[in-house]
Motif scaffolding. Sequence first.
Motif, PDB file in Angstrom:
ATOM      1  N   LEU A  75       0.736  -1.158  -0.086  1.00  0.00           N
ATOM      2  CA  LEU A  75       0.089  -0.085  -0.098  1.00  0.00           C
ATOM      3  C   LEU A  75       0.886   1.182   0.024  1.00  0.00           C
ATOM      4  O   LEU A  75       0.554   2.225  -0.716  1.00  0.00           O
ATOM      5  CB  LEU A  75      -0.811  -0.046   1.175  1.00  0.00           C
ATOM      6  N   GLN A  79       0.775   4.090  -2.920  1.00  0.00           N
ATOM      7  CA  GLN A  79       0.506   5.415  -2.718  1.00  0.00           C
ATOM      8  C   GLN A  79       1.853   6.490  -2.978  1.00  0.00           C
ATOM      9  O   GLN A  79       1.396   7.598  -3.489  1.00  0.00           O
ATOM     10  CB  GLN A  79      -0.057   5.747  -1.208  1.00  0.00           C
ATOM     11  N   GLN A  94      -7.404   1.658  -2.605  1.00  0.00           N
ATOM     12  CA  GLN A  94      -6.911   0.890  -1.753  1.00  0.00           C
ATOM     13  C   GLN A  94      -6.988   1.430  -0.315  1.00  0.00           C
ATOM     14  O   GLN A  94      -6.245   2.434  -0.285  1.00  0.00           O
ATOM     15  CB  GLN A  94      -5.740   0.211  -2.264  1.00  0.00           C
ATOM     16  N   THR A  95      -7.421   0.596   0.591  1.00  0.00           N
ATOM     17  CA  THR A  95      -7.222   1.069   2.020  1.00  0.00           C
ATOM     18  C   THR A  95      -7.068  -0.122   3.002  1.00  0.00           C
ATOM     19  O   THR A  95      -7.477  -1.325   2.665  1.00  0.00           O
ATOM     20  CB  THR A  95      -8.748   1.575   2.668  1.00  0.00           C
ATOM     21  N   LEU A  96      -6.279   0.140   3.888  1.00  0.00           N
ATOM     22  CA  LEU A  96      -5.665  -0.832   4.665  1.00  0.00           C
ATOM     23  C   LEU A  96      -6.796  -1.403   5.915  1.00  0.00           C
ATOM     24  O   LEU A  96      -7.690  -0.481   6.344  1.00  0.00           O
ATOM     25  CB  LEU A  96      -4.453  -0.484   5.519  1.00  0.00           C
ATOM     26  N   LEU A 136      -6.153  -5.520   2.004  1.00  0.00           N
ATOM     27  CA  LEU A 136      -6.486  -4.415   1.349  1.00  0.00           C
ATOM     28  C   LEU A 136      -8.122  -4.368   0.989  1.00  0.00           C
ATOM     29  O   LEU A 136      -8.538  -5.427   0.253  1.00  0.00           O
ATOM     30  CB  LEU A 136      -5.653  -4.070   0.246  1.00  0.00           C
TER      31      LEU A 136
END
Length: 350
Positions: A75, A79, A94-96, A136
Amino acid sequence: MITVNFSESPHKRLSLATRTETRELVKLRYLAEGNANIVYSFTTTAKDALPDGVQRKLLRLRKEKSFIQSTKSQLSTFQQEFVPLFRPENLIEQTLVAVDEALIRRLNQELEEHENSELRQALRHSDRLATDGHGLLMTDMTARYGEYLFEIKPKWLLQSPDAPNDSKRCRTCALRLQRAHASAESAVVPKPGGFCPLSLVDEDIEERERAFQSITDAQAGDISKSSCTDVVNFLAEKGYQVLETLRKHQAHFDKHGLLNSNPDTLSDDYSKAMTLRDCVLFVKGSIDAFENTADIRLADLDFKHAHPDKVAKWTSTEKILVDQGWYTNIEIDGRIDSTCLLTRRSLPTI
């Protein structure tokens, strides 16, 4: 499917549900997998809507393989290296999310069960998920009722800097034919159809239309001809602009090629270029009003680190294409390979 709990406070977390669980429950459904990751979709356990945090999302979990970065590192690299290159609406978000170890163990158990029931491809058997504590949440680009989805692998949108000056094929078309020849272990007659990546971003709109038409024809299924025409017209007129941006960055990060570089000092720029040459473009929209609903996003931008083994493979491939003449040949058994834009434009006009 496995029932899990999704919570957003104090941070996003997925955990294996228990019988005494009182918070919002969802189910994970195995959707697809590749060499490095497995993707799951979310479904409800009842008639209630999905929690806001997982609506229109998929879950991607990495496999336990030595060459794969941790999820946090993936990630972070995405980014830092790729998000600045494109418009936000043209990237898969995408987010954790934290993932409990007990859930990973249960999902690995399910993968083994899928092998026994032949729900997984044989070449994926024995692959298991890593327990690095995170996954993710990604934009869900699967098509729902009333929508359709096309998937494009743009590959190399301009010629390889290593290609000879008198090349008659682009890098992708040359590799495609070389691999077909190697697989057949004999001379290969080029098959009609397909598209040349150079056509996707050509200045001639009719050339772009032909390329996108080839893609929609191959993936249309039961989609009407008029609907496919709407998609082709949109992509050829303005939707292809994200591919123009992709081509610009491919060129920027690989100005000199691999054969003219020192493999031991290969910069991260070449890794970025190779990542940008192996991504996927998803095109989704409503059947009734495609142009007003078109959602065009790049996915699979996982940084391809220049590991010595990988660099050796890249170098070998390029040398084969150059040394065996796959860039410069235009005929096999007297048949013209007319898929590649470079070939067609090098043929004499009758």
